[in-house]
Write a protein that holds these residues in place. Structure first.
Motif, PDB file in Angstrom:
ATOM      1  N   ASN A 188     -77.876  20.262  -4.265  1.00 32.47           N
ATOM      2  CA  ASN A 188     -77.261  20.668  -2.992  1.00 32.47           C
ATOM      3  C   ASN A 188     -77.097  22.180  -2.919  1.00 32.47           C
ATOM      4  O   ASN A 188     -77.307  22.784  -1.857  1.00 32.47           O
ATOM      5  N   MET A 189     -76.723  22.785  -4.044  1.00 33.73           N
ATOM      6  CA  MET A 189     -76.542  24.228  -4.069  1.00 33.73           C
ATOM      7  C   MET A 189     -77.876  24.939  -3.849  1.00 33.73           C
ATOM      8  O   MET A 189     -77.963  25.918  -3.092  1.00 33.73           O
ATOM      9  N   ILE A 190     -78.933  24.436  -4.501  1.00 31.80           N
ATOM     10  CA  ILE A 190     -80.265  25.035  -4.327  1.00 31.80           C
ATOM     11  C   ILE A 190     -80.713  24.916  -2.881  1.00 31.80           C
ATOM     12  O   ILE A 190     -81.254  25.865  -2.295  1.00 31.80           O
ATOM     13  N   GLN A 191     -80.478  23.737  -2.263  1.00 36.54           N
ATOM     14  CA  GLN A 191     -80.860  23.545  -0.872  1.00 36.54           C
ATOM     15  C   GLN A 191     -80.064  24.462   0.046  1.00 36.54           C
ATOM     16  O   GLN A 191     -80.609  25.051   0.985  1.00 36.54           O
ATOM     17  N   THR A 192     -78.758  24.599  -0.236  1.00 39.65           N
ATOM     18  CA  THR A 192     -77.912  25.479   0.575  1.00 39.65           C
ATOM     19  C   THR A 192     -78.387  26.919   0.493  1.00 39.65           C
ATOM     20  O   THR A 192     -78.475  27.623   1.504  1.00 39.65           O
ATOM     21  N   LEU A 193     -78.723  27.367  -0.727  1.00 40.32           N
ATOM     22  CA  LEU A 193     -79.204  28.737  -0.903  1.00 40.32           C
ATOM     23  C   LEU A 193     -80.565  28.933  -0.228  1.00 40.32           C
ATOM     24  O   LEU A 193     -80.829  29.992   0.345  1.00 40.32           O
ATOM     25  N   SER A 194     -81.423  27.898  -0.302  1.00 41.88           N
ATOM     26  CA  SER A 194     -82.734  27.990   0.358  1.00 41.88           C
ATOM     27  C   SER A 194     -82.561  28.093   1.871  1.00 41.88           C
ATOM     28  O   SER A 194     -83.241  28.885   2.535  1.00 41.88           O
ATOM     29  N   ASP A 195     -81.646  27.280   2.419  1.00 46.57           N
ATOM     30  CA  ASP A 195     -81.378  27.341   3.863  1.00 46.57           C
ATOM     31  C   ASP A 195     -80.832  28.710   4.252  1.00 46.57           C
ATOM     32  O   ASP A 195     -81.210  29.270   5.285  1.00 46.57           O
ATOM     33  N   TRP A 196     -79.945  29.219   3.417  1.00 42.82           N
ATOM     34  CA  TRP A 196     -79.362  30.538   3.693  1.00 42.82           C
ATOM     35  C   TRP A 196     -80.431  31.619   3.654  1.00 42.82           C
ATOM     36  O   TRP A 196     -80.452  32.518   4.493  1.00 42.82           O
ATOM     37  N   LEU A 197     -81.352  31.503   2.678  1.00 43.06           N
ATOM     38  CA  LEU A 197     -82.436  32.480   2.570  1.00 43.06           C
ATOM     39  C   LEU A 197     -83.332  32.418   3.798  1.00 43.06           C
ATOM     40  O   LEU A 197     -83.735  33.459   4.342  1.00 43.06           O
ATOM     41  N   GLY A 198     -83.654  31.199   4.269  1.00 36.99           N
ATOM     42  CA  GLY A 198     -84.474  31.060   5.470  1.00 36.99           C
ATOM     43  C   GLY A 198     -83.794  31.646   6.691  1.00 36.99           C
ATOM     44  O   GLY A 198     -84.429  32.348   7.492  1.00 36.99           O
ATOM     45  N   ASP A 237     -83.905  35.439   6.448  1.00 37.94           N
ATOM     46  CA  ASP A 237     -85.230  35.972   6.791  1.00 37.94           C
ATOM     47  C   ASP A 237     -85.423  35.991   8.305  1.00 37.94           C
ATOM     48  O   ASP A 237     -85.976  36.952   8.859  1.00 37.94           O
ATOM     49  N   GLY A 238     -84.969  34.924   8.956  1.00 43.46           N
ATOM     50  CA  GLY A 238     -85.083  34.872  10.411  1.00 43.46           C
ATOM     51  C   GLY A 238     -84.274  35.962  11.089  1.00 43.46           C
ATOM     52  O   GLY A 238     -84.745  36.610  12.038  1.00 43.46           O
ATOM     53  N   LEU A 239     -83.055  36.168  10.602  1.00 44.41           N
ATOM     54  CA  LEU A 239     -82.204  37.216  11.171  1.00 44.41           C
ATOM     55  C   LEU A 239     -82.794  38.596  10.924  1.00 44.41           C
ATOM     56  O   LEU A 239     -82.744  39.473  11.795  1.00 44.41           O
ATOM     57  N   LEU A 240     -83.354  38.796   9.730  1.00 43.47           N
ATOM     58  CA  LEU A 240     -83.968  40.078   9.406  1.00 43.47           C
ATOM     59  C   LEU A 240     -85.144  40.362  10.340  1.00 43.47           C
ATOM     60  O   LEU A 240     -85.296  41.483  10.839  1.00 43.47           O
ATOM     61  N   HIS A 241     -85.975  39.341  10.578  1.00 43.09           N
ATOM     62  CA  HIS A 241     -87.112  39.516  11.494  1.00 43.09           C
ATOM     63  C   HIS A 241     -86.622  39.856  12.894  1.00 43.09           C
ATOM     64  O   HIS A 241     -87.177  40.736  13.565  1.00 43.09           O
ATOM     65  N   LYS A 276     -85.657  43.877  17.209  1.00 41.29           N
ATOM     66  CA  LYS A 276     -84.709  44.601  18.059  1.00 41.29           C
ATOM     67  C   LYS A 276     -84.810  46.108  17.822  1.00 41.29           C
ATOM     68  O   LYS A 276     -84.742  46.900  18.774  1.00 41.29           O
ATOM     69  N   ILE A 277     -84.964  46.502  16.562  1.00 38.74           N
ATOM     70  CA  ILE A 277     -85.101  47.927  16.241  1.00 38.74           C
ATOM     71  C   ILE A 277     -86.382  48.477  16.849  1.00 38.74           C
ATOM     72  O   ILE A 277     -86.408  49.577  17.419  1.00 38.74           O
ATOM     73  N   LYS A 278     -87.470  47.694  16.731  1.00 37.41           N
ATOM     74  CA  LYS A 278     -88.746  48.121  17.304  1.00 37.41           C
ATOM     75  C   LYS A 278     -88.634  48.284  18.817  1.00 37.41           C
ATOM     76  O   LYS A 278     -89.113  49.267  19.399  1.00 37.41           O
ATOM     77  N   TRP A 279     -87.994  47.311  19.472  1.00 32.49           N
ATOM     78  CA  TRP A 279     -87.784  47.380  20.926  1.00 32.49           C
ATOM     79  C   TRP A 279     -86.930  48.586  21.299  1.00 32.49           C
ATOM     80  O   TRP A 279     -87.214  49.291  22.273  1.00 32.49           O
ATOM     81  N   ALA A 280     -85.890  48.849  20.506  1.00 33.16           N
ATOM     82  CA  ALA A 280     -85.009  49.986  20.771  1.00 33.16           C
ATOM     83  C   ALA A 280     -85.763  51.305  20.635  1.00 33.16           C
ATOM     84  O   ALA A 280     -85.563  52.236  21.425  1.00 33.16           O
ATOM     85  N   ASP A 281     -86.659  51.385  19.622  1.00 33.73           N
ATOM     86  CA  ASP A 281     -87.469  52.598  19.453  1.00 33.73           C
ATOM     87  C   ASP A 281     -88.381  52.820  20.654  1.00 33.73           C
ATOM     88  O   ASP A 281     -88.537  53.951  21.139  1.00 33.73           O
ATOM     89  N   ILE A 282     -89.011  51.724  21.133  1.00 29.19           N
ATOM     90  CA  ILE A 282     -89.895  51.830  22.300  1.00 29.19           C
ATOM     91  C   ILE A 282     -89.115  52.282  23.530  1.00 29.19           C
ATOM     92  O   ILE A 282     -89.548  53.171  24.274  1.00 29.19           O
TER      93      ILE A 282
END
Length: 245
Positions: free
Chosen positions: A170-180, A183-187, A192-198
């Motif tokens: 369960n802990m591994i799955q929770t960490l995997s979900d958190w990592l996913g 990654d989505g938030l980072l993208h 947003k940064i790219k749009w702001a620069d434009i």
């Protein structure tokens, strides 16, 4: 933070001690010392010391089970196996009951008094509340509110225990979900940064165009002003007289 630092220091101490010992008897004594220590509540790192394997097949083998019990077990677990385990000293009993409260608080934030009294072998509410206040809240391992009217303990904070083997997946799955999710938030943030620069570049170009137009208007007005004839009073008077003639 002080509690976490103290835990880390104690764990390091007992890990070093266990690593330096070779004989079963001293290792069993060390387990007793660690599990009875009033400020130590995590045992998995001590349990992972290779030297503890020397307890297997000896008269002290049960001490290894006791250490596992303190890593992820409860007071009820001990009672179920008490016949095959060494008797616990009072400090160990108190410690295992403290750890039992932490286990219960992992999944429930409202703990009924009746459940706590059964799990901790406590006979009355006064004894239970004294234990929760003096041995748990004052020790810093839990924070919460005693609700005598509703006969429950409302948990606001509880220190974490060592992971049980069945919790690892369960802990591994929770960490995997958190990592996913991360990654989505980072993208999304990068987009947003790219749009702001434009938009920033667009705004700069637009502002430059406006400034250029303003300068053109200023120059045009200045030229018009210079080319316009200047009419003095005498020139106006002569022009008027010429009109009358």
């Amino acid at each position: 933070m002080d509690m976490e630092r103290k835990q880390s220091e104690l764990i390091d101490h007992f890990v070093k001690e266990a690593t330096a010992l070779d004989a079963a008897a001293p290792l069993a004594d060390l387990i007793l010392e660690a599990t009875a220590h009033p400020s130590l509540f995590a045992f998995s790192e001590i349990l992972s010391v290779p030297n503890l394997a020397k307890l297997k097949g000896t008269q002290y083998a049960a001490s290894l089970y006791v250490l596992r019990l303190f890593a992820c077990g409860t007071w009820s677990d001990y009672k179920c196996n008490a016949g095959s385990l060494p008797a616990l000293v009072p400090d160990q009993v108190r410690k295992l009951k403290q750890l039992t409260v932490l286990t219960l608080a992992e999944t429930e934030k409202v703990l009924p008094y009746d459940q706590l009294m059964e799990e901790l072998d406590v006979s009355n509410v006064r004894e239970l509340e004294d234990f929760l206040i003096n041995e748990c809240m004052y020790a810093g391992i839990v924070r919460g509110k005693l609700d005598q009217l509703r006969r429950c303990f409302e948990v606001q904070f509880a220190a974490g225990r060592d992971l049980r083997p069945e919790q690892l997946d369960n802990m591994i799955q929770t960490l995997s979900d958190w990592l996913g999710t991360s990654d989505g938030l980072l993208h999304l943030i990068q987009e947003k940064i790219k749009w702001a620069d434009i938009m920033s570049e667009t705004n700069k170009k637009h502002r430059k165009e406006i400034e250029d137009k303003v300068e053109e208007v200023k120059k045009s007005l200045k030229l018009n002003t210079l080319s316009r004839p200047t009419w003095t009073y005498e020139a106006t008077k002569r022009a008027f007289l010429n009109l009358e003639e």
